[in-house]
Enzyme design. Structure first.
Site, PDB file in Angstrom:
ATOM      1  N   LYS A  97     -14.949   1.255  -3.194  1.00 49.71           N
ATOM      2  CA  LYS A  97     -16.094   0.439  -3.599  1.00 49.71           C
ATOM      3  C   LYS A  97     -17.124   1.327  -4.289  1.00 49.71           C
ATOM      4  O   LYS A  97     -17.803   2.125  -3.642  1.00 49.71           O
ATOM      5  CB  LYS A  97     -16.711  -0.256  -2.384  1.00 49.71           C
ATOM      6  N   ARG A 104     -20.167  10.072   0.112  1.00 49.50           N
ATOM      7  CA  ARG A 104     -19.684  10.832   1.269  1.00 49.50           C
ATOM      8  C   ARG A 104     -19.521  12.315   0.952  1.00 49.50           C
ATOM      9  O   ARG A 104     -18.876  13.063   1.682  1.00 49.50           O
ATOM     10  CB  ARG A 104     -18.370  10.234   1.770  1.00 49.50           C
ATOM     11  N   ASP A 169      -5.132  -6.296 -10.514  1.00 47.49           N
ATOM     12  CA  ASP A 169      -4.736  -5.048  -9.860  1.00 47.49           C
ATOM     13  C   ASP A 169      -3.756  -4.267 -10.725  1.00 47.49           C
ATOM     14  O   ASP A 169      -3.896  -3.048 -10.906  1.00 47.49           O
ATOM     15  CB  ASP A 169      -4.086  -5.343  -8.507  1.00 47.49           C
TER      16      ASP A 169
END
Length: 405
Positions: A97, A104, A169
């Site tokens: 996302k 992080r 996708d």
């Protein structure tokens, strides 16, 4: 760099690709690389496996030829191991996302500190930047189709409909593959790494671009199709014969002339509405568009698919029967090209599904391995980048890695 044990084949032999992502989009890029000969490492979470594993058959196709690494890449020594792996990686693909990796602490700059030549492909629903309202949202196939303007163009006049199975996708994964290879070509020229921002909705925006151009440059939007027929052109789309369905494309001067003779409309040729040299019949702008459809429907309904295919082949009109999945295996073209193939799973079963595409003449791809189990190659991969048996066991004991039981 010493490579992991695998046969040498395909145009990408010697390339190391690592991907982190679940389900379809990101992994589809990895699948393409793996089938073309690259050494592809699939990173999975330690605590839980890729959710695709719950499917009974599809993962055996989508995760064949891969090396499975189960590692917590965001925490302590797991992060160190991941960055060590990046030092010998050519292409890293992550699907998440928005800028999840950067949030992080794994930024492009951090990765380039460990490998200045690394190609990084970020695949997300809405991109790595933009407005907070969208950037961090989750996205799947239907989300990307809806947000891109692609979905609203599909379906029937009464209701829009998404394209399945999981079109966004697959297009996005293939975009990641081609973009990463383009970037790698430049990296080998300059020695400087690249970061690619692939937003699924932008991929589908390009896939839906054909009709949109009329709106962007004239304010007109093409209507959705009716009963599977092309919204613009008569004689194009889905039609019913006496014993089933075909698709056809009535395109070309001689094709229109000969078809009109067959369906009883030869008198309309060389008229102001259908002048000599007409290559397409516009179903809206041409006043005879509805009549063409009416006559064509009647002619097709009175003939079998075999009769239509034979006649259209004589007239060089493109058409094809709408095949059912069971018909694929016995179709002579499928058989001749081995479009459907079989391979062995890791537990010795025979699996059947689509073969490698496209077909490289001099350096063909191959299927050399079934889907690996969760953590199956963790130890081998970590040893490959310099970890000892004790180092690996320490990672496992801390819950930062998983090895095959």
């Amino acid at each position: 760099m010493d490579h992991l044990p695998m046969p040498k084949f395909g145009p990408l032999a010697g390339l190391r690709v690592v991907f982190s992502g679940i389900e379809i989009a990101g992994p589809f890029a990895g699948q393409m690389f793996a089938e073309w000969g690259a050494e592809v490492i699939w990173i999975e979470n330690v605590a839980w496996a890729d959710t695709i594993r719950v499917q009974p058959n599809y993962p055996q196709l989508s995760r064949r030829n891969l090396h499975a690494l189960s590692l917590n890449i965001f925490k302590d020594e797991g992060r160190e191991a991941f960055l060590k792996l990046m030092e010998t990686t050519d292409i890293f693909i992550e699907a998440s996302k928005g800028p999840a990796f950067a949030r992080r602490g794994i930024t492009d700059e951090v990765l380039w500190q460990h490998n200045p030549k690394l190609v990084i492909a970020h695949l997300s629903g809405f991109g790595q930047y933009g407005t907070e309202e969208y950037t961090n949202l989750p996205a799947y196939n239907t989300i990307a189709q809806a947000f891109s303007g692609y979905l609203i163009q599909n379906g029937d006049v009464d209701q829009p409909m998404p394209a399945f199975p999981y079109t966004a996708d697959y297009f996005s994964g293939l975009t990641a593959t081609t973009a990463a290879l383009a970037a790698l070509h430049k990296v080998r020229e300059t020695g400087k790494g690249e970061s690619i921002d692939i937003a699924m909705y932008e991929v589908m925006l390009r896939m839906g671009q054909y009709f949109m151009m009329d709106y962007f440059n004239g304010g007109e939007m093409c209507p959705r199709m009716s009963k599977g027929k092309d919204p613009y052109y008569a004689g194009c789309g889905l039609y019913k014969c006496a014993d089933g369905y075909i698709v056809m494309e009535l395109v070309g001067i001689t094709q229109i002339e000969e078809c009109f003779k067959d369906i009883g409309l030869a008198h309309l040729l060389s008229t102001p509405e259908i002048p000599e040299g007409t290559q397409l019949i516009h179903r809206i702008e041409c006043p005879y568009g509805p009549l063409v459809e009416e006559k064509l429907d009647a002619w097709l309904a009175a003939h079998t698919i075999a009769e239509v295919k034979e006649r259209f082949a004589e007239l060089n009109i493109a058409c094809a029967k709408v095949l059912t999945v069971p018909e694929l295996e016995s179709n002579p073209q499928y058989v001749a090209r081995e479009s459907i193939t079989q391979w062995q799973t890791m537990d010795g079963r025979t699996c059947k599904g689509p073969n490698i595409m496209p077909k490289f003449k001099n350096n063909p791809g191959q299927i050399w391995r079934g889907m690996p189990s969760h953590g199956m190659d963790t130890a081998a991969i970590l040893k490959n980048i310099g970890y000892s048996e004790n180092d690996i066991q320490e990672l496992v004991s801390k819950g930062l890695a998983k090895v095959e039981d």
